[in-house]
Motif scaffolding. Structure first.
Motif, short mmCIF file in Angstrom:
data_model
loop_
_atom_site.label_atom_id
_atom_site.label_comp_id
_atom_site.label_asym_id
_atom_site.label_seq_id
_atom_site.Cartn_x
_atom_site.Cartn_y
_atom_site.Cartn_z
N LEU A 104 60.69 30.34 -29.68
CA LEU A 104 60.60 28.97 -29.18
C LEU A 104 59.63 28.15 -30.03
N LEU A 105 58.53 28.79 -30.41
CA LEU A 105 57.53 28.13 -31.24
C LEU A 105 58.09 27.83 -32.63
N LEU A 106 58.88 28.75 -33.16
CA LEU A 106 59.51 28.56 -34.47
C LEU A 106 60.40 27.32 -34.45
N ILE A 107 61.17 27.17 -33.36
CA ILE A 107 62.05 26.01 -33.23
C ILE A 107 61.23 24.74 -33.03
N TYR A 108 60.20 24.83 -32.18
CA TYR A 108 59.39 23.65 -31.85
C TYR A 108 58.64 23.11 -33.07
N THR A 109 58.15 24.02 -33.92
CA THR A 109 57.43 23.55 -35.11
C THR A 109 58.39 22.93 -36.13
N LEU A 110 59.68 23.29 -36.03
CA LEU A 110 60.69 22.61 -36.86
C LEU A 110 61.06 21.28 -36.24
N TYR A 111 61.56 21.37 -34.99
CA TYR A 111 61.90 20.14 -34.25
C TYR A 111 61.33 20.25 -32.85
N PRO A 112 60.47 19.32 -32.48
CA PRO A 112 60.29 17.98 -33.07
C PRO A 112 59.21 17.85 -34.15
N ILE A 113 58.29 18.79 -34.29
CA ILE A 113 57.09 18.51 -35.09
C ILE A 113 57.39 18.16 -36.55
N ALA A 114 57.90 19.13 -37.33
CA ALA A 114 58.08 18.89 -38.78
C ALA A 114 59.10 17.79 -39.04
#
Length: 252
Positions: free
Chosen positions: A137-147
């Protein structure tokens, strides 16, 4: 004379103000009460809680970080350039204009490696073992929306607008735009790191912000090299994921 080195500064500045004020209001309770905010714990806790409800999880991803601003920027640009889709792509940093020809990709890789060495992430993260399931979940979150949202907003839109409005853009003529966009990127992170370190530890705040500024400059150079935001998204994604994983590992 200024037009040779700088394009539109008005809309980038308006957007920055629109970002910083709500961010400051969000983190104001932590800043004023000197209650330290922990980025990694907050994100992992939010994702863990959201897992219990699919709608909550979806809204966490779709409305997190700068995603709402990205939607507004895309909608505004679509209205302005609805009959000129190529301009929409340009304004969002989705062109492909390799500044160094066949050497562009190697240059981007070298800039990325320089950043990971400067940040210390490259040697440190090699030693970190695999961590639990919430990390997907963190891997996805750091891609979208963050990065995705931060790079489209700060490099794709803001830096694109700041660049001089002529075809012969080079690293030299782009430097004022790169530096200003890096300052804006750093300014957007000020409330967060004031909440993390508190007003009593301004040295740590300045130290962290200096690294964010350096990242902003390197990300700007990467963008100028390609005129495409995707390489920056990948670098930003890897950087944020490894940073949070490192903090989690050190905390445990």
């Amino acid at each position: 004379m200024m037009s040779k080195y700088l394009g539109d500064i008005v809309w980038p500045t308006i957007l920055l103000i629109a970002i910083v004020i709500p961010v400051f209001i969000t983190y104001e309770p932590y800043i004023l009460t000197n209650t330290h905010y922990t980025i990694s714990s907050s994100i992992t806790q939010t994702l863990s809680n959201a897992m219990k409800n699919p709608i909550s999880l979806l809204s966490t991803y779709l409305l997190g970080d700068l995603a709402p601003y990205l939607y507004i920027v895309i909608a505004a640009l679509f209205i302005v350039h609805r009959q000129r889709t190529y301009k929409l792509r340009n304004e969002l940093g989705l062109s492909w204009i390799p500044l160094f020809g066949k050497l562009t990709i190697p240059v981007v890789i070298i800039l990325a490696v320089i950043w990971f060495l400067l940040s210390g992430l490259l040697p440190i993260t090699i030693l970190i073992p695999q961590i639990p399931s919430v990390n997907m979940l963190l891997l996805i979150y750091t891609l979208y929306p963050i990065a995705v949202s931060e790079e489209f907003v700060f490099r794709g839109f803001i830096l694109s607008r700041l660049l001089p409005r002529h075809d012969s853009v080079s690293i030299i003529t782009s430097l004022p735009a790169i530096i200003i966009s890096a300052i804006y990127f750093t300014a957007a992170h000020v409330p967060v790191y004031l909440a993390v370190y508190g007003l009593n530890n301004l040295l740590s705040v300045l130290y962290t912000l200096s690294y964010i500024f350096i990242y902003g400059v390197i990300a700007g150079l990467v963008f100028i090299s390609t005129r495409n935001v995707i390489p920056d998204i990948v670098i930003h994604w890897i950087n944020d994921y490894l940073s949070i994983i490192t903090v989690i590992y050190l905390m445990h």
